[in-house]
Scaffold this motif. Structure first.
Motif, PDB file in Angstrom:
ATOM      1  N   PHE A  14       0.869  -1.254   0.060  1.00 31.33           N
ATOM      2  CA  PHE A  14       0.144   0.212   0.022  1.00 31.33           C
ATOM      3  C   PHE A  14       0.892   1.183  -0.106  1.00 31.33           C
ATOM      4  N   LYS A  15       2.014   1.302   0.792  1.00 31.27           N
ATOM      5  CA  LYS A  15       2.761   2.318   0.892  1.00 31.27           C
ATOM      6  C   LYS A  15       3.413   2.706  -0.714  1.00 31.27           C
ATOM      7  N   ALA A  16       3.896   1.549  -1.058  1.00 30.84           N
ATOM      8  CA  ALA A  16       4.501   1.495  -2.473  1.00 30.84           C
ATOM      9  C   ALA A  16       3.601   2.095  -3.344  1.00 30.84           C
ATOM     10  N   ALA A  17       2.310   1.554  -3.377  1.00 35.07           N
ATOM     11  CA  ALA A  17       1.456   2.091  -4.513  1.00 35.07           C
ATOM     12  C   ALA A  17       0.889   3.479  -4.047  1.00 35.07           C
ATOM     13  N   LEU A  18       0.883   3.986  -3.118  1.00 35.77           N
ATOM     14  CA  LEU A  18       0.502   5.444  -2.668  1.00 35.77           C
ATOM     15  C   LEU A  18       1.744   6.337  -3.088  1.00 35.77           C
ATOM     16  N   ALA A  19       2.877   5.926  -2.897  1.00 39.96           N
ATOM     17  CA  ALA A  19       4.061   6.559  -3.454  1.00 39.96           C
ATOM     18  C   ALA A  19       4.150   6.782  -4.866  1.00 39.96           C
ATOM     19  N   CYS A  20       3.937   5.277  -5.392  1.00 42.86           N
ATOM     20  CA  CYS A  20       3.965   5.729  -6.870  1.00 42.86           C
ATOM     21  C   CYS A  20       2.923   6.582  -7.547  1.00 42.86           C
ATOM     22  N   VAL A  21       1.641   6.323  -7.067  1.00 42.71           N
ATOM     23  CA  VAL A  21       0.398   7.332  -7.673  1.00 42.71           C
ATOM     24  C   VAL A  21       0.922   8.769  -7.219  1.00 42.71           C
ATOM     25  N   GLY A  22       1.289   9.187  -5.944  1.00 38.23           N
ATOM     26  CA  GLY A  22       1.853  10.504  -5.904  1.00 38.23           C
ATOM     27  C   GLY A  22       3.213  10.989  -6.482  1.00 38.23           C
ATOM     28  N   GLY A  23       4.053  10.236  -6.784  1.00 40.57           N
ATOM     29  CA  GLY A  23       5.103  10.355  -7.688  1.00 40.57           C
ATOM     30  C   GLY A  23       4.581  10.803  -8.919  1.00 40.57           C
ATOM     31  N   PHE A  61       9.098  10.074 -11.755  1.00 45.96           N
ATOM     32  CA  PHE A  61       8.951  10.224 -10.207  1.00 45.96           C
ATOM     33  C   PHE A  61       8.134   9.091  -9.646  1.00 45.96           C
ATOM     34  N   ALA A  62       7.026   8.471 -10.504  1.00 49.05           N
ATOM     35  CA  ALA A  62       6.497   7.302  -9.951  1.00 49.05           C
ATOM     36  C   ALA A  62       7.586   6.282  -9.566  1.00 49.05           C
ATOM     37  N   ILE A  63       8.396   5.999 -10.348  1.00 47.80           N
ATOM     38  CA  ILE A  63       9.315   4.856 -10.389  1.00 47.80           C
ATOM     39  C   ILE A  63      10.381   4.966  -9.168  1.00 47.80           C
ATOM     40  N   VAL A  64      10.743   6.213  -8.935  1.00 45.67           N
ATOM     41  CA  VAL A  64      11.576   6.508  -7.982  1.00 45.67           C
ATOM     42  C   VAL A  64      10.808   6.642  -6.649  1.00 45.67           C
ATOM     43  N   GLY A  65       9.615   7.171  -6.575  1.00 42.77           N
ATOM     44  CA  GLY A  65       8.817   7.110  -5.436  1.00 42.77           C
ATOM     45  C   GLY A  65       8.615   5.728  -4.775  1.00 42.77           C
ATOM     46  N   ALA A  66       8.273   4.830  -6.113  1.00 43.19           N
ATOM     47  CA  ALA A  66       8.031   3.540  -5.458  1.00 43.19           C
ATOM     48  C   ALA A  66       9.286   2.653  -5.097  1.00 43.19           C
ATOM     49  N   MET A  67      10.316   2.735  -5.631  1.00 45.35           N
ATOM     50  CA  MET A  67      11.636   2.295  -5.246  1.00 45.35           C
ATOM     51  C   MET A  67      11.885   2.724  -3.936  1.00 45.35           C
ATOM     52  N   PHE A  68      11.867   4.023  -3.619  1.00 45.13           N
ATOM     53  CA  PHE A  68      11.980   4.671  -2.158  1.00 45.13           C
ATOM     54  C   PHE A  68      11.249   3.980  -1.390  1.00 45.13           C
ATOM     55  N   SER A  69       9.887   3.983  -1.361  1.00 46.56           N
ATOM     56  CA  SER A  69       9.017   3.557  -0.414  1.00 46.56           C
ATOM     57  C   SER A  69       9.427   2.146  -0.111  1.00 46.56           C
ATOM     58  N   CYS A  70       9.348   1.289  -1.212  1.00 46.00           N
ATOM     59  CA  CYS A  70       9.477  -0.121  -1.118  1.00 46.00           C
ATOM     60  C   CYS A  70      10.984  -0.456  -0.253  1.00 46.00           C
ATOM     61  N   THR A  71      11.965   0.290  -0.633  1.00 43.90           N
ATOM     62  CA  THR A  71      13.151   0.115   0.177  1.00 43.90           C
ATOM     63  C   THR A  71      13.021   0.435   1.416  1.00 43.90           C
ATOM     64  N   GLU A  72      12.547   1.741   1.760  1.00 47.29           N
ATOM     65  CA  GLU A  72      12.160   2.046   3.093  1.00 47.29           C
ATOM     66  C   GLU A  72      11.473   1.204   4.027  1.00 47.29           C
ATOM     67  N   CYS A  73      10.350   0.508   3.284  1.00 49.23           N
ATOM     68  CA  CYS A  73       9.525  -0.506   4.053  1.00 49.23           C
ATOM     69  C   CYS A  73      10.213  -1.593   4.588  1.00 49.23           C
ATOM     70  N   MET A  74      10.824  -2.213   3.537  1.00 51.46           N
ATOM     71  CA  MET A  74      11.654  -3.418   3.770  1.00 51.46           C
ATOM     72  C   MET A  74      12.845  -3.165   4.877  1.00 51.46           C
ATOM     73  N   GLY A 119       5.091  14.294 -10.474  1.00 53.14           N
ATOM     74  CA  GLY A 119       5.965  14.336 -11.563  1.00 53.14           C
ATOM     75  C   GLY A 119       5.493  14.953 -12.719  1.00 53.14           C
ATOM     76  N   GLY A 120       4.163  14.418 -13.019  1.00 54.95           N
ATOM     77  CA  GLY A 120       3.254  15.094 -14.072  1.00 54.95           C
ATOM     78  C   GLY A 120       3.079  16.671 -13.877  1.00 54.95           C
ATOM     79  N   ALA A 121       2.755  17.131 -12.814  1.00 56.10           N
ATOM     80  CA  ALA A 121       2.941  18.731 -12.456  1.00 56.10           C
ATOM     81  C   ALA A 121       4.180  19.241 -12.804  1.00 56.10           C
ATOM     82  N   PHE A 122       5.111  18.499 -12.414  1.00 61.94           N
ATOM     83  CA  PHE A 122       6.435  19.184 -12.442  1.00 61.94           C
ATOM     84  C   PHE A 122       6.931  19.310 -13.858  1.00 61.94           C
ATOM     85  N   GLY A 123       6.579  18.181 -14.528  1.00 58.77           N
ATOM     86  CA  GLY A 123       6.949  18.320 -16.008  1.00 58.77           C
ATOM     87  C   GLY A 123       5.939  19.301 -16.830  1.00 58.77           C
ATOM     88  N   ILE A 124       4.820  19.229 -16.598  1.00 56.76           N
ATOM     89  CA  ILE A 124       4.183  20.365 -17.090  1.00 56.76           C
ATOM     90  C   ILE A 124       4.307  21.947 -17.000  1.00 56.76           C
TER      91      ILE A 124
END
Length: 176
Positions: free
Chosen positions: A53-62, A111-124, A66-71
Motif C-alpha cells: 500500500f505504501k509503495a502504491a501510494l508513493a507511486c501514485v503520488g510520484g 517520479f513514480a518509479i523513484v517514489g515506488a523504489m524509495f517507498s519499497c526499500t524504506e518499508c523493507m 512528476g506530471g505537474a512538475f513536467g507540465i
C-alpha cells in the motif's frame, strides 16, 4: 491510640514488596476518551501500514507530482515547440501543449518509479531493522540513489547513493 507510622513500613509500601502496581489507564490523565478499535478499523490500519500500500501510494503520488512538475517546466521552457529547421517560426498552441503533455508524462513516470523504489526499500529496511527512525530513510535513500545512478556506472552509483541519502536525511530531519 494508633501506633506511629514507621519509616521502614512506609518504604515497604512505596518501594518494597508490599507495593501495589499502578494500572496504566490513559483516561485517568484526562484528554479525549477513545473507544476500543473494531476489527474493521484494525484491518484498515494493517492494510495502510503494509509495504504494497505504501509503495502504491508513493507511486501514485510520484506520478501526480512528476506530471505537474513536467507540465510546469515545459510551460516555462522557451524552446517548447521549437523547430530547429525554422528558428523564426512561432510554435502553435497545439505544438506547445503536445510538448507539455509529453514532458509531463515523462516526468510522471520517472517520479513514480523513484517514489515506488524509495517507498519499497524504506518499508523493507524498516521491517528488517524493526525500528522506525531516520536511519531507515537514509539507508533506503542510498539504495535507491545507488540503483538509479548505477545505470551510468560505479562512480555515478556512489554519488547517487550519497546524494539521495543526504537528501533523504534532510527531508526526514525537517519532517520529523
Amino acid at each position: 491510640p494508633p501506633q506511629p507510622l514507621q519509616y521502614s513500613l512506609l518504604l515497604q509500601h512505596l518501594v518494597g514488596d508490599k507495593r501495589q502496581p499502578r494500572v496504566w489507564d490513559p483516561s485517568t490523565f484526562g484528554g479525549i476518551p477513545c473507544p476500543p478499535k473494531s476489527e474493521e478499523q484494525k484491518m484498515v490500519e494493517r492494510v495502510m501500514e503494509s509495504c504494497p500500500f505504501k509503495a502504491a501510494l508513493a507511486c501514485v503520488g510520484g506520478f501526480v507530482l512528476g506530471g505537474a512538475f513536467g507540465i510546469f517546466t515545459a510551460g516555462i521552457d522557451t524552446n517548447a515547440g521549437f523547430d530547429p529547421k525554422d528558428p523564426y517560426r512561432t510554435p502553435t498552441a497545439k505544438e506547445v501543449l503536445k510538448d507539455m503533455g509529453q514532458r509531463g508524462i515523462s516526468y510522471a513516470k520517472n517520479f513514480a518509479i523513484v517514489g515506488a523504489m524509495f517507498s519499497c526499500t524504506e518499508c523493507m529496511v524498516e521491517s528488517y531493522r524493526g525500528k522506525s527512525d531516520w536511519k531507515n530513510s537514509v539507508i533506503s535513500g542510498c539504495i535507491t540513489g545507488g540503483a538509479i545512478g548505477f545505470r551510468a556506472g560505479l562512480k555515478a552509483g556512489v554519488i547517487g547513493c550519497g546524494g539521495f541519502a543526504a537528501f533523504s536525511a534532510a527531508v526526514d530531519y525537517y519532517l520529523r
